[in-house]
Motif scaffolding. Structure first.
Motif, short mmCIF file in Angstrom:
data_model
loop_
_atom_site.label_atom_id
_atom_site.label_comp_id
_atom_site.label_asym_id
_atom_site.label_seq_id
_atom_site.Cartn_x
_atom_site.Cartn_y
_atom_site.Cartn_z
N PRO A 195 1.16 -1.03 -0.21
CA PRO A 195 0.02 0.37 0.25
C PRO A 195 0.98 1.69 0.29
O PRO A 195 1.62 1.30 0.66
CB PRO A 195 -0.70 -0.03 1.34
N ILE B 186 0.94 4.47 1.28
CA ILE B 186 0.63 5.39 2.25
C ILE B 186 2.49 4.47 2.86
O ILE B 186 2.99 5.70 3.86
CB ILE B 186 0.02 5.19 3.69
N ILE B 187 2.28 3.07 3.25
CA ILE B 187 4.02 2.81 3.81
C ILE B 187 4.58 3.21 2.82
O ILE B 187 6.14 3.16 3.82
CB ILE B 187 3.82 1.28 3.27
N ALA C 157 7.53 5.61 4.51
CA ALA C 157 9.03 4.53 4.74
C ALA C 157 9.98 5.08 4.01
O ALA C 157 11.13 5.91 4.66
CB ALA C 157 8.81 2.74 4.34
N HIS D 263 13.12 6.19 6.21
CA HIS D 263 14.64 5.54 6.39
C HIS D 263 15.03 6.22 5.29
O HIS D 263 16.01 5.97 4.75
CB HIS D 263 13.67 4.32 6.15
N PHE E 220 2.33 11.58 3.34
CA PHE E 220 3.44 11.81 4.09
C PHE E 220 4.48 12.44 3.41
O PHE E 220 5.92 13.06 4.43
CB PHE E 220 4.51 10.59 5.01
N VAL F 145 10.96 0.29 3.14
CA VAL F 145 9.98 -0.29 3.32
C VAL F 145 9.97 -1.63 4.72
O VAL F 145 9.60 -1.51 5.67
CB VAL F 145 9.34 -1.12 2.15
N ILE G 206 12.96 -1.92 6.47
CA ILE G 206 13.11 -0.88 7.73
C ILE G 206 12.52 -0.62 8.39
O ILE G 206 12.01 -1.58 9.64
CB ILE G 206 14.03 -0.17 7.44
N LEU G 207 11.08 0.50 7.98
CA LEU G 207 10.31 -0.05 8.34
C LEU G 207 9.48 -1.50 9.09
O LEU G 207 9.21 -1.21 10.41
CB LEU G 207 8.64 0.73 7.88
N GLU H 182 -5.40 2.82 7.41
CA GLU H 182 -5.32 3.66 6.42
C GLU H 182 -4.69 4.77 7.37
O GLU H 182 -4.09 5.44 7.77
CB GLU H 182 -4.75 3.58 5.32
N LEU I 70 -3.39 4.31 10.74
CA LEU I 70 -1.64 4.28 10.90
C LEU I 70 -1.33 6.10 10.78
O LEU I 70 -0.43 6.31 11.13
CB LEU I 70 -1.36 3.94 9.49
N TYR I 71 -2.19 6.95 9.83
CA TYR I 71 -2.06 8.38 9.37
C TYR I 71 -1.71 9.21 10.48
O TYR I 71 -1.35 9.56 11.25
CB TYR I 71 -2.97 9.57 8.37
N VAL J 187 0.50 8.23 13.33
CA VAL J 187 2.28 9.47 12.74
C VAL J 187 2.01 10.03 13.14
O VAL J 187 2.58 11.06 13.63
CB VAL J 187 2.94 8.39 11.52
N TYR K 292 5.80 5.81 15.14
CA TYR K 292 5.86 4.17 14.33
C TYR K 292 5.78 3.45 14.84
O TYR K 292 5.74 2.38 14.08
CB TYR K 292 7.50 5.18 13.73
N ALA L 151 2.28 2.37 13.30
CA ALA L 151 2.28 2.53 12.49
C ALA L 151 3.27 0.62 11.36
O ALA L 151 2.51 1.01 10.85
CB ALA L 151 3.24 3.81 12.14
N ALA M 168 1.47 -1.30 9.15
CA ALA M 168 1.99 -1.29 7.39
C ALA M 168 2.37 -3.62 7.66
O ALA M 168 1.42 -3.54 6.42
CB ALA M 168 3.08 -1.17 8.12
N LEU N 23 -1.45 -4.83 6.69
CA LEU N 23 -2.48 -4.36 5.62
C LEU N 23 -1.19 -4.92 4.40
O LEU N 23 -1.96 -5.23 3.63
CB LEU N 23 -1.93 -2.98 5.34
N ILE N 24 -0.19 -5.44 4.25
CA ILE N 24 0.56 -6.21 3.39
C ILE N 24 0.54 -7.36 3.43
O ILE N 24 -0.07 -8.19 2.15
CB ILE N 24 2.27 -5.58 4.21
#
Ligand SMILES: Nc1ncnc2c1ncn2[C@@H]1O[C@H](COP(=O)(O)OP(=O)(O)O)[C@@H](O)[C@H]1O
Ligand SMILES: [Mg+2]
Lengths: 257, 330, 274
Positions: free
Chosen positions: A106, A108-109, A113, A117, A204, C27, C29-30, C231, C234-235, C238, C244, C247, C251, C254-255
């Motif tokens: 998605p 937004i991720i 990210a 990062h 973001f 992504v 790392i997140l 979503e 999440l917004y 954050v 985070y 978040a 994430a 969702l994935i």
């Protein structure tokens, strides 16, 4: 049975298209508040939108962003589609799935990210970050559409060019490119629309001062109660309609969607 | 004057991944010669052509063209023409531009380019079609464009990969004689690939029969047609009655593994052997019989005007040694 | 001529490396944040997240809306698609164009239309109060129903287009044949049409479901902070709380939903090839 089916179809089309008519009417309102039916008709809000500095700025940014990121995505995507379609690249399926991941994750991720990062640690400017994010998003479309049109071009046509004396690069520009031109145009249009309408990825990455048009519209909804956003929405719908109609006339866009 | 060793191929080995398609192929072709490469589908004909044209790199071996080792020369620098089985015309270019493609790459001046392209288009009888796109042409016309496109750049060697196999029978005969005329007029050295023995025999100065990536036999059309050297080639050029030692009395000559006769060579109604008629088919100008003999089944053909034999009738027959092909091996 | 794999690698490498560096790495790392705990690796972030009633509710709402939107789209989609393939080729082309068009229009504009329709002074309330059905304007915005309607309108075309292409590939005479054999329309639908267009349904359903559960604009505009979906949550986490950790957990959820739906799609596509 048949009439019932057509009645349902008419209702569905009304459900899909009706809201656009409503918003167009609301945008043509002569009044100062968002109501329906509108209080008289005028082009007042349509012209007003063109004069609003914030929308003008975000529109220009969105336009450049869509053009720039789609062009970049094609620069990455066309060679990749060609290399993966023609050469026995080891791990070809794996590479393809890497290129397609931005479709599955998605937006937004991706935006968050990149912000956390990449943008913050590397100190990237906002516009660079937006270009990066939108390019990543469009690359899969570029690869997919161009791959589809490459499949319609037989490889022996390229071999014939080489035997007649063309280099590999020459063959690409003289034979391959002219034959996948429609695919590239279709990819450009899809990429442009995807980027221009994109919200979650940009969420973001934009901030006060530098923002894209859809984000700007979302933010304005919180405090704008006049018909300006409706007028703008109607204009955007009109723009998309024009793009779709031109594209359909030129290349039969529906084959690629 | 003409070079006997215009094209020399030595120990050529070609493979796709692990599968070897052509193995240790040796081949020599003289300048101006029209050679037919004949063999069943999958025997490696296309692969060999693609290697000569430079589209695939050999595992092993050497290709020498007009004294120049071209084994590692790129395809676009080889001066070898290739007409594809599928024609491979440029879909976005007109007939004229297809033909002019190679000339443009050679930066031929405009006047000369137009003159040479038009000449080539005239040569294949497509005057008036210059502005058409390939998709607006019939199969035969596309074939002619492919031919014109290849000859207009004057390659030293022209390869044709089953050029007529996508055409209907009548057109095939017509194009066959046009190809012969073209080759005579241009004097270009030509390798003609086909799986159709009659095409190979009718066209070529020399026929090379391939089998499983190797050469089975080469010689003049008459050599191949009358004196096949192996069971494989004999079958391929229409010998039906093939008998091995022990099955049939063979003459006491060296290196003979089998004898073969065409159905027309079998004499019916007289001779030292006896057989029973199992079947008879009327072919119009001939009658074909299937005859059971102690040595095995024999297929015989007699002119329609000759004496007929009935089913189950016992006939005497002769397989004359004089008309037998002596086969050395499989 | 296309033997040299190095050329292929060189052509594909920029795109692959670009996606890896500008996308997969950040992504990754997140996402790794969701399994990093003060005491090393673990799933404690998830247990904490799911212990929160509000978050539980949001996860459920997201799944529920995803399922309902998919179901509604399938039902409406079949009715529309059956009617579309029943028309002449020219009309069919035009109708298909009509369903592609909305996909190209800004979803912000598409969603905003519902504010005009469902708002306090909007179309529906004008009618309702005008007819005297209610003294007060109804609160229609910022409800799950509004989000549901918005999502259906956004994603229905994807379902219709998938079903139209599935119905077009239906063997020509199966429906008349079933009718001749005495099946009524309900039987024809459930025993003939549905099984033969299953792949189209799965493809359309996957597109609609992933679109709905990962939607941002519709819940943001029509749901607001009252009807959060994953979503928008999440917004909010954050931008409001710099949270985070939540978040990254959202994430992952969702994935996971998106990957699961796409795996289903792949299997349906593979079944079609066979
Ligand atoms: N691209 C390829 N990859 C793998 N094997 C191939 C390829 N092309 C041909 N072959 C194999 O090589 C052999 C020779 O093929 P080919 O030269 O096309 O035969 P012909 O032209 O005589 O019909 C066949 O066994 C064929 O299956
Ligand atoms: Mg072949």
């Amino acid at each position: 049975m048949r009439y019932a089916g057509h009645a349902v179809l008419a209702a569905v089309v009304l459900f899909l298209i009706g809201p656009f008519l409503v918003i167009a009417a609301a945008g043509l309102s002569a009044g100062d508040t968002l109501t329906f039916p509108p209080q008289g008709l005028s082009l007042k809000w349509i012209t007003a939108v063109f004069g609003m500095e914030n929308f003008r700025q975000s529109f220009v940014l969105s336009l450049w962003l869509a053009v720039g990121s789609t062009a970049l995505a094609l620069l990455f995507g066309v060679p990749a589609a060609y290399g993966l379609a023609r050469y026995p690249v080891p791990g070809r399926d794996f590479m393809r799935s890497i290129v397609f991941t931005p479709v599955i994750v998605p937006g937004i991720i991706a935006g968050l990210a990149l912000l956390r990062h990449a943008v913050i640690p590397l100190g990237l400017p906002v516009t660079t970050a937006l270009i990066l994010a939108h390019t990543v998003l469009v690359v899969p479309y570029a690869v997919r559409v161009v791959t589809a049109s490459l499949e319609h071009l037989r490889t022996d046509v390229e071999e014939a060019a080489v035997i007649l004396g063309a280099t590999r690069t020459g063959t690409f520009f003289r034979v391959v490119l002219p034959n996948i031109r429609n695919g590239i145009l279709a990819a450009f249009i899809l990429g442009f629309v995807t980027s221009f309408n994109q919200v979650p990825v940009s969420l973001f990455l934009t901030g006060p001062g530098i923002t894209t048009l859809p984000i700007d519209m979302l933010a304005s909804m919180e405090f704008v109660y006049d018909p300006s956003i409706a007028a703008l929405s109607a204009l955007l719908a009109l723009m998309s309609m024009a793009i779709v109609m031109i594209a359909e006339k030129m290349l039969g866009l529906s084959r690629y969607v | 004057m003409s070079d006997r060793n215009f094209l020399t191929i030595e120990k050529l080995t070609l493979a796709y991944g692990g599968t070897v398609a052509v193995k240790d192929l040796d081949l020599t072709i003289a300048e101006g010669e029209l050679v037919a490469l004949l063999g069943p589908s999958g025997c490696g004909k296309t692969t060999t052509m693609r290697a000569i044209a430079g589209l695939i790199q050999p595992r092993q071996g050497r290709i020498v063209l007009a004294g120049r080792d071209i084994t590692h020369v790129r395809a676009n620098k080889r001066e070898v023409g290739l007409v594809f089985q599928s024609y491979a015309l440029f879909p976005h270019l007109s007939v004229f531009e297809n033909v002019a493609f190679g000339l443009r790459l050679r930066s031929v001046a405009r006047d000369e380019l137009e003159q040479r392209a038009n000449e080539a288009i005239g040569l294949v009888g497509l005057k008036g079609f210059e502005r058409r796109l390939p998709r607006e042409l019939s199969g035969g016309q596309q074939q002619r464009v492919a031919l014109a496109r290849s000859v207009v750049v004057r390659p030293r060697l022209l390869l044709l990969d089953e050029p007529l196999s996508n055409l209907d029978a009548r057109l095939r005969l017509e194009m066959r004689s046009e190809l012969q005329r073209l080759q005579r007029d241009l004097g270009v050295t030509m390798i003609y690939v086909t799986h159709d023995q009659s095409e190979a025999l009718a066209l070529a100065d020399r026929v090379i029969v391939m089998r499983d990536g190797r050469i089975a036999q080469q010689g003049t059309p008459a050599d191949i047609y009358e004196r096949p050297s192996s069971v494989f080639v004999a079958q391929f050029v229409g010998f039906e009655n093939i008998f091995k030692a022990g099955q049939w009395p063979l003459p006491d000559e060296r290196d003979i593994a089998a004898l073969a006769w065409r159905p027309q060579a079998v004499v019916l109604g007289q001779g030292p052997h006896q057989g029973r008629v199992l079947g008879a088919s009327y072919l119009g100008d001939a009658v074909e019989y299937l005859i059971e003999t102690p040595g095995g089944l024999v297929k015989a053909q007699t002119p329609a005007s000759a004496r007929r034999f009935a089913l189950d009738e016992t006939v005497s027959l002769d397989l004359p040694l004089a008309s037998a092909a002596r086969l050395a091996g499989q | 001529m296309f033997e040299d794999r190095r050329i292929g690698i060189a052509l594909a490498a920029p795109a692959v490396l670009f996606v890896m560096l500008a996308f997969l790495l950040p992504v990754g790392i997140l996402l790794s944040g969701s399994v990093t705990t003060p005491g090393g690796w673990g799933i404690s972030r998830f247990t904490t997240f799911f212990a929160e009633p509000l978050y539980q509710e949001v996860v459920w709402r997201t799944l529920r809306l995803g399922a309902l939107v998919t179901l509604a789209s399938a039902a409406i989609g079949y009715a529309a698609a059956l009617a579309i393939v029943d028309t002449s080729p020219a009309t069919k082309g035009r109708l298909v164009g009509l369903f592609i068009l909305p996909l190209m229009i800004s979803p912000v504009a598409r969603t905003y239309a519902w504010i005009v329709i469902l708002g306090r002074t909007g179309l529906v309330n004008q009618v309702v109060t005008g007819l005297g059905l209610s003294d007060e304007p109804l609160r229609l915005l910022f409800t799950e129903t509004a989000v549901f309607i918005g999502l259906v309108q956004l994603f229905l075309p994807l379902m219709v287009l998938s079903l139209v292409s599935a119905l077009e590939n239906l063997p020509a005479d199966v429906v008349p044949a079933a009718r001749v054999l005495g099946a009524n329309w309900i039987a024809v639908f459930f025993r003939v049409i549905l099984p033969l267009t299953r792949e189209g349904l799965v493809i359309g359903g996957t597109l609609v479901f992933t679109g709905a559960v990962t939607a941002y604009i519709t819940p943001a505009v029509l749901g607001g902070s009252k009807v959060l979906m994953l979503e928008t949550l999440l917004y909010q986490r954050v931008s409001v709380a710099n949270d985070y950790v939540s978040a990254s957990v959202i994430a992952v959820i969702l994935i996971a939903m998106s990957v699961a739906a796409n795996a289903l799609l792949k299997r349906a596509a593979a079944a079609r090839k066979r």
